[in-house]
Design a protein around this motif. Structure first.
Motif, short mmCIF file in Angstrom:
data_model
loop_
_atom_site.label_atom_id
_atom_site.label_comp_id
_atom_site.label_asym_id
_atom_site.label_seq_id
_atom_site.Cartn_x
_atom_site.Cartn_y
_atom_site.Cartn_z
N PHE A 190 38.73 35.50 37.98
CA PHE A 190 39.75 36.40 37.46
C PHE A 190 39.14 37.80 37.45
O PHE A 190 38.08 38.02 36.86
N CYS A 206 44.70 36.10 30.83
CA CYS A 206 44.32 35.43 32.07
C CYS A 206 44.58 33.93 31.97
O CYS A 206 45.08 33.32 32.91
N PHE A 230 35.35 36.00 34.56
CA PHE A 230 36.34 37.01 34.16
C PHE A 230 35.65 38.37 34.25
O PHE A 230 34.73 38.66 33.48
N CYS A 233 38.73 42.22 33.11
CA CYS A 233 40.06 41.71 32.76
C CYS A 233 40.53 42.44 31.51
O CYS A 233 40.07 42.15 30.39
N VAL A 239 41.76 37.76 26.52
CA VAL A 239 41.51 37.34 27.89
C VAL A 239 41.86 35.87 28.05
O VAL A 239 42.57 35.46 28.97
N PHE A 254 32.13 36.36 31.07
CA PHE A 254 33.00 37.51 30.81
C PHE A 254 32.17 38.77 31.00
O PHE A 254 31.18 38.99 30.30
N CYS A 257 35.05 43.08 30.02
CA CYS A 257 36.47 42.82 29.74
C CYS A 257 36.92 43.55 28.48
O CYS A 257 36.20 43.57 27.48
#
Length: 391
Positions: A190, A206, A230, A233, A239, A254, A257
């Motif tokens: 993502f 997401c 991710f 994002c 998220v 992550f 984000c």
């Protein structure tokens, strides 16, 4: 030699018996005809090209060893675009796999159930190695990939969700009557999701597991979200949004984000071995009996925060449920402003901000987190390792 020829002939006959039919299609009507014929072990190959106005329901049934496969002739060269008012592909059968397709520049509308791919009441179906990029939702809270109905053991893996607009990427849809069981969402990418333009910047998750945390958060979906990446994002504050119970979030990454992994509703979830680096936050927790272990959080304003609620436990109704009876163990938090905050959103007043007839909840967020266990966490390079705001 004679016996060898007989053996080879027998082997070739056996292998030919194992191979399924291959249907090559280049239009919705050809696809429908092939799908109506396809049986376990068959393949439907969509010819390279650009496609619009494609709507299909697929009720094929394969087996664990011989799935029905729907695939691109060449991965990345079968592209769907344009307005989408109904599912481009809706899988309703068993052991069917869809792979290698690209969805780019689609405009998805809600009124008639627009979605790019939906696994509805399906069992053991799979979406793999597909690309979803620069698709736009034209209504708020609209996902582009959905797992719904009374299905079980469906999987979305090794897909790319890149630069989609105003949408939710992937939704496990939970209603009072239907909860998909044991969905697996793994090894997806993502990436580069801008903030949504909707009111209060909501509706841009997401991954969303459940939609109604107040009345349906106690529904158990047993979804697993693992090994996903991710990156940048920024769709909204969540998220990943967990709004159901019994789910697992394992080994996700992550990076930068503008949002968090959020236990918005639900109970009994596992959040284990995830990595957060940069961005606006790490893990936000409401609900009970969550296990939060072995996570790495680096360079965040707050690593883990346990929230106040309007109610407590699994039986009281509250727009938010206070974090309680959670285990926070063996997490590594570094270079954050605050490592762990116990008691965020104290006395937040939600009067007029949600429908109290629909959700018969108190509006004051004044029930403190309680009975949470913090042990063996390593917090370094952090201004305030633990802040307690429970009184």
């Amino acid at each position: 030699m004679k016996h060898l020829l007989i053996l080879v002939s027998s082997l070739l006959f056996t292998l030919s018996g194992m191979a399924g039919n291959i249907y090559k299609v280049a239009s919705p009507s050809e696809f429908k005809n092939a799908a109506d014929k396809a049986v376990a072990g068959d393949e439907i190959v969509i010819a390279n090209g650009n496609y619009t106005n494609w709507e299909s329901t697929v009720n094929t049934n394969g087996t664990s060893t011989k799935p029905v496969i729907i695939r691109a002739e060449t991965p990345g060269k079968v592209v769907f675009s344009g307005d989408v008012n109904k599912p481009v592909f809706q899988l309703t059968g068993t052991y069917t796999e869809i792979s290698g397709l690209t969805f780019s520049g689609c405009n998805v509308f809600k009124a008639q159930g627009g979605v790019l791919i939906e696994l509805k009441n399906s069992k053991y179906c799979r979406i793999t190695a597909c690309t979803f990029t620069k698709n736009a939702a034209k209504d708020q809270f609209l996902p582009i990939v959905v797992i719904s109905g009374k299905g079980e053991s469906n999987r979305v893996d090794h897909c790319s969700f890149i630069s989609n607009i105003d949408n939710q990427e992937l939704q496990v849809k939970i209603t009072a009557d239907a909860v998909p069981q044991h969905s697996l969402i793994d090894h997806n990418d993502f990436k580069d999701k801008d903030k949504v333009s909707w009111k209060v910047f909501n509706g841009g998750e997401c991954v969303q597991i459940g939609q109604d945390p107040v009345m349906l958060g106690t529904q158990y979906a047993y979804s697993i979200v693992r090994d996903n990446h991710f990156t940048r994002c920024n769709g909204e504050a969540e998220v990943i949004s967990n709004k159901s119970s019994g789910n697992k979030y394992i080994n996700n990454y992550f990076t930068d984000c503008q949002g968090e992994l959020v236990m918005r509703g639900g109970h009994d979830c596992l959040i284990d071995s995830n990595t957060f680096k940069g961005g606006t936050g790490g893990i936000r927790v409401n609900g009970t009996h969550h296990i939060i272990t072995n996570n790495t959080l680096d360079g965040l304003p707050i690593g883990i925060r346990l929230m106040y609620g309007m109610a407590k436990g699994k039986t009281e109704i509250g727009f938010y449920i206070a974090a309680s009876d959670c285990l926070i163990k063996n997490n590594h938090i570094t270079n954050c402003t605050t490592g762990i905050l116990i008691g965020d959103s104290k006395n937040a007043d939600w009067t007029g901000k949600f429908d109290t007839k629909k959700y018969p909840s108190r509006t004051m967020q004044d029930v403190a987190p309680f009975n949470n266990t913090l042990t063996d966490n390593v917090i370094t390079g952090t201004k305030s390792p633990v802040i307690r705001n429970e009184n």
